[in-house]
Design a protein around this motif. Structure first.
Motif, PDB file in Angstrom:
ATOM      1  N   SER A  95       9.021   2.346  -9.230  1.00  0.00           N
ATOM      2  CA  SER A  95       9.726   1.803 -10.400  1.00  0.00           C
ATOM      3  C   SER A  95       9.862   0.286 -10.368  1.00  0.00           C
ATOM      4  CB  SER A  95      11.113   2.437 -10.523  1.00  0.00           C
ATOM      5  OG  SER A  95      11.881   2.140  -9.376  1.00  0.00           O
ATOM      6  N   LEU A  96       9.611  -0.339  -9.222  1.00  0.00           N
ATOM      7  CA  LEU A  96       9.736  -1.793  -9.109  1.00  0.00           C
ATOM      8  C   LEU A  96       8.552  -2.536  -9.716  1.00  0.00           C
ATOM      9  CD1 LEU A  96      10.973  -2.031  -5.414  1.00  0.00           C
ATOM     10  CD2 LEU A  96      12.343  -1.875  -7.495  1.00  0.00           C
ATOM     11  N   GLY A  97       7.462  -1.832  -9.960  1.00  0.00           N
ATOM     12  CA  GLY A  97       6.269  -2.481 -10.472  1.00  0.00           C
ATOM     13  C   GLY A  97       5.486  -3.212  -9.390  1.00  0.00           C
ATOM     14  N   VAL A  98       5.842  -2.980  -8.124  1.00  0.00           N
ATOM     15  CA  VAL A  98       5.109  -3.594  -7.011  1.00  0.00           C
ATOM     16  C   VAL A  98       4.143  -2.542  -6.480  1.00  0.00           C
ATOM     17  CG1 VAL A  98       5.265  -4.575  -4.698  1.00  0.00           C
ATOM     18  CG2 VAL A  98       7.012  -5.121  -6.400  1.00  0.00           C
ATOM     19  N   ASP A  99       2.864  -2.790  -6.686  1.00  0.00           N
ATOM     20  CA  ASP A  99       1.833  -1.917  -6.149  1.00  0.00           C
ATOM     21  C   ASP A  99       0.556  -2.732  -5.992  1.00  0.00           C
ATOM     22  OD1 ASP A  99       0.577  -2.052  -8.681  1.00  0.00           O
ATOM     23  OD2 ASP A  99       1.540  -0.210  -9.336  1.00  0.00           O
ATOM     24  N   GLU A 100      -0.515  -2.080  -5.654  1.00  0.00           N
ATOM     25  CA  GLU A 100      -1.752  -2.810  -5.366  1.00  0.00           C
ATOM     26  C   GLU A 100      -2.328  -3.508  -6.593  1.00  0.00           C
ATOM     27  OE1 GLU A 100      -3.639  -0.609  -1.559  1.00  0.00           O
ATOM     28  OE2 GLU A 100      -3.649   0.573  -3.408  1.00  0.00           O
ATOM     29  N   ARG A 101      -1.836  -3.189  -7.761  1.00  0.00           N
ATOM     30  CA  ARG A 101      -2.299  -3.858  -8.982  1.00  0.00           C
ATOM     31  C   ARG A 101      -1.330  -4.918  -9.465  1.00  0.00           C
ATOM     32  NH1 ARG A 101      -1.766   1.239 -12.215  1.00  0.00           N
ATOM     33  NH2 ARG A 101      -0.129   1.329 -10.715  1.00  0.00           N
ATOM     34  N   SER A 102      -0.263  -5.185  -8.703  1.00  0.00           N
ATOM     35  CA  SER A 102       0.832  -6.010  -9.218  1.00  0.00           C
ATOM     36  C   SER A 102       0.603  -7.511  -9.156  1.00  0.00           C
ATOM     37  CB  SER A 102       2.139  -5.665  -8.495  1.00  0.00           C
ATOM     38  OG  SER A 102       2.052  -6.011  -7.130  1.00  0.00           O
ATOM     39  N   THR A 103      -0.522  -7.949  -8.647  1.00  0.00           N
ATOM     40  CA  THR A 103      -0.819  -9.382  -8.654  1.00  0.00           C
ATOM     41  C   THR A 103      -2.138  -9.623  -9.359  1.00  0.00           C
ATOM     42  OG1 THR A 103      -2.022  -9.386  -6.556  1.00  0.00           O
ATOM     43  CG2 THR A 103       0.365  -9.681  -6.443  1.00  0.00           C
ATOM     44  N   LYS A 104      -2.272 -10.790  -9.931  1.00  0.00           N
ATOM     45  CA  LYS A 104      -3.504 -11.135 -10.643  1.00  0.00           C
ATOM     46  C   LYS A 104      -4.718 -11.079  -9.710  1.00  0.00           C
ATOM     47  CE  LYS A 104      -1.617 -14.945 -12.328  1.00  0.00           C
ATOM     48  NZ  LYS A 104      -1.525 -16.252 -12.944  1.00  0.00           N
ATOM     49  N   LYS A 105      -4.497 -11.431  -8.457  1.00  0.00           N
ATOM     50  CA  LYS A 105      -5.612 -11.508  -7.513  1.00  0.00           C
ATOM     51  C   LYS A 105      -5.883 -10.188  -6.807  1.00  0.00           C
ATOM     52  CE  LYS A 105      -5.189 -16.384  -6.394  1.00  0.00           C
ATOM     53  NZ  LYS A 105      -5.086 -17.330  -5.289  1.00  0.00           N
ATOM     54  N   GLY A 106      -5.143  -9.143  -7.150  1.00  0.00           N
ATOM     55  CA  GLY A 106      -5.374  -7.857  -6.503  1.00  0.00           C
ATOM     56  C   GLY A 106      -4.385  -7.602  -5.390  1.00  0.00           C
ATOM     57  N   HIS A 107      -4.853  -7.047  -4.319  1.00  0.00           N
ATOM     58  CA  HIS A 107      -3.992  -6.578  -3.224  1.00  0.00           C
ATOM     59  C   HIS A 107      -3.659  -7.734  -2.276  1.00  0.00           C
ATOM     60  CE1 HIS A 107      -3.488  -3.445   0.215  1.00  0.00           C
ATOM     61  NE2 HIS A 107      -2.408  -4.116  -0.019  1.00  0.00           N
ATOM     62  N   HIS A 108      -2.562  -8.412  -2.546  1.00  0.00           N
ATOM     63  CA  HIS A 108      -2.112  -9.539  -1.728  1.00  0.00           C
ATOM     64  C   HIS A 108      -0.627  -9.369  -1.409  1.00  0.00           C
ATOM     65  CE1 HIS A 108      -5.693 -12.061  -2.104  1.00  0.00           C
ATOM     66  NE2 HIS A 108      -5.797 -11.539  -3.311  1.00  0.00           N
ATOM     67  N   PRO A 109      -0.199  -9.850  -0.250  1.00  0.00           N
ATOM     68  CA  PRO A 109       1.230  -9.807   0.039  1.00  0.00           C
ATOM     69  C   PRO A 109       2.004 -10.718  -0.920  1.00  0.00           C
ATOM     70  CG  PRO A 109       0.007 -10.838   1.847  1.00  0.00           C
ATOM     71  CD  PRO A 109      -0.983 -10.431   0.821  1.00  0.00           C
TER      72      PRO A 109
ATOM     73  N   LYS B  66       0.845  -1.200   0.000  1.00  0.00           N
ATOM     74  CA  LYS B  66       0.000   0.000   0.000  1.00  0.00           C
ATOM     75  C   LYS B  66       0.880   1.250   0.000  1.00  0.00           C
ATOM     76  CE  LYS B  66      -3.894   2.214   2.161  1.00  0.00           C
ATOM     77  NZ  LYS B  66      -5.049   2.086   2.998  1.00  0.00           N
ATOM     78  N   ALA B  67       1.920   1.256   0.829  1.00  0.00           N
ATOM     79  CA  ALA B  67       2.831   2.405   0.882  1.00  0.00           C
ATOM     80  C   ALA B  67       3.570   2.570  -0.447  1.00  0.00           C
ATOM     81  CB  ALA B  67       3.826   2.244   2.026  1.00  0.00           C
ATOM     82  N   MET B  68       3.904   1.451  -1.081  1.00  0.00           N
ATOM     83  CA  MET B  68       4.600   1.505  -2.367  1.00  0.00           C
ATOM     84  C   MET B  68       3.681   2.003  -3.482  1.00  0.00           C
ATOM     85  SD  MET B  68       6.599  -2.112  -2.001  1.00  0.00           S
ATOM     86  CE  MET B  68       7.908  -2.046  -3.202  1.00  0.00           C
ATOM     87  N   SER B  69       2.381   1.958  -3.252  1.00  0.00           N
ATOM     88  CA  SER B  69       1.404   2.355  -4.257  1.00  0.00           C
ATOM     89  C   SER B  69       1.092   3.855  -4.220  1.00  0.00           C
ATOM     90  CB  SER B  69       0.102   1.570  -4.059  1.00  0.00           C
ATOM     91  OG  SER B  69       0.346   0.192  -4.182  1.00  0.00           O
ATOM     92  N   ARG B  70       1.494   4.519  -3.141  1.00  0.00           N
ATOM     93  CA  ARG B  70       1.225   5.960  -3.036  1.00  0.00           C
ATOM     94  C   ARG B  70       1.946   6.723  -4.131  1.00  0.00           C
ATOM     95  NH1 ARG B  70       2.534   7.552   3.006  1.00  0.00           N
ATOM     96  NH2 ARG B  70       4.526   7.087   2.087  1.00  0.00           N
ATOM     97  N   PHE B  71       1.415   7.842  -4.461  1.00  0.00           N
ATOM     98  CA  PHE B  71       2.026   8.756  -5.429  1.00  0.00           C
ATOM     99  C   PHE B  71       2.217   8.101  -6.798  1.00  0.00           C
ATOM    100  CE2 PHE B  71       3.866   9.780  -1.187  1.00  0.00           C
ATOM    101  CZ  PHE B  71       3.074  10.884  -0.931  1.00  0.00           C
ATOM    102  N   GLY B  72       1.329   7.214  -7.169  1.00  0.00           N
ATOM    103  CA  GLY B  72       1.376   6.622  -8.505  1.00  0.00           C
ATOM    104  C   GLY B  72       2.213   5.373  -8.647  1.00  0.00           C
ATOM    105  N   GLY B  73       2.647   4.793  -7.553  1.00  0.00           N
ATOM    106  CA  GLY B  73       3.404   3.543  -7.616  1.00  0.00           C
ATOM    107  C   GLY B  73       4.895   3.776  -7.549  1.00  0.00           C
TER     108      GLY B  73
END
Length: 189
Positions: free
Chosen positions: A84-98, A75-82
């Motif tokens: 450069s690592l590509g890890v954000d709340e959209r980065s998994t097929k199932k949505g927001h998962h660890p 969630k913190a990595m998703s702030r301000f538009g995500g």
């Protein structure tokens, strides 16, 4: 001496040095998956099932370490538009998962065993990827700090992020000084 006991930094450094003497060869390898108790259990069982394949290599020390990128971290990595690592709340097929990162750290003594170790670890992660696909927990992120030289960590960030990093590098380092002077590691060029 356990690694969780309080001690002065000099004593801790001496302990670390005793556990990883100078001169050993090392490889680190990782990949991320959607956190799943079933998959994590399978990874442990599979590692211990196959690790005997390399036990005869002199001074071999194979480790399997689990790291997790938690929901609050994502969630913190998703702030301000995500990021450069590509890890954000959209980065998994199932949505927001660890994310679960099984990390292998292997050290050994002799250069003539390199090929065997590399083949072992590559086979291990090939099996993990296949199982992750079957269990629908596959993810693409590779953690750069512990990625082997055989992995393309930057591409795991996604094409848009790689392109953005290249644009930033071109803007702030047009002569590619940092790309050329830094030996080894992952490059944007």
């Amino acid at each position: 001496m356990g690694t969780s006991s309080p001690r002065r930094l000099t004593k801790y450094c001496a302990y670390v040095k005793s556990q990883a003497p100078v001169g050993l060869r090392e490889v680190y390898w990782n990949h991320s998956f959607i956190l799943s108790k079933g998959f994590a259990s399978w990874v442990i069982q599979y590692f211990f099932l196959i690790v005997h394949e390399i036990k005869d290599i002199p001074a071999i020390h194979p480790l399997l370490i689990f790291q997790v990128i938690t929901k609050p971290q994502i969630k913190a990595m998703s702030r301000f538009g995500g990021n450069s690592l590509g890890v954000d709340e959209r980065s998994t097929k199932k949505g927001h998962h660890p994310l679960h990162i099984p990390l292998s750290a292997i050290s050994w003594q002799n250069a003539e065993d390199d090929k065997r170790v590399y083949e072992f670890i590559a086979g291990f992660y090939t099996a993990l990827s296949a199982k992750a696909e079957a269990m629908a927990v596959k993810n693409n992120f590779v953690y750069m700090n512990y990625a082997s030289q055989f992995r393309d960590a930057i591409s795991s960030y996604g094409a848009n992020n790689r392109e953005r990093l290249q644009e930033i590098a071109s803007k702030y380092d047009p002569l590619k000084v940092f790309e050329k002077l830094q030996p080894g590691y992952f490059k944007l060029i």
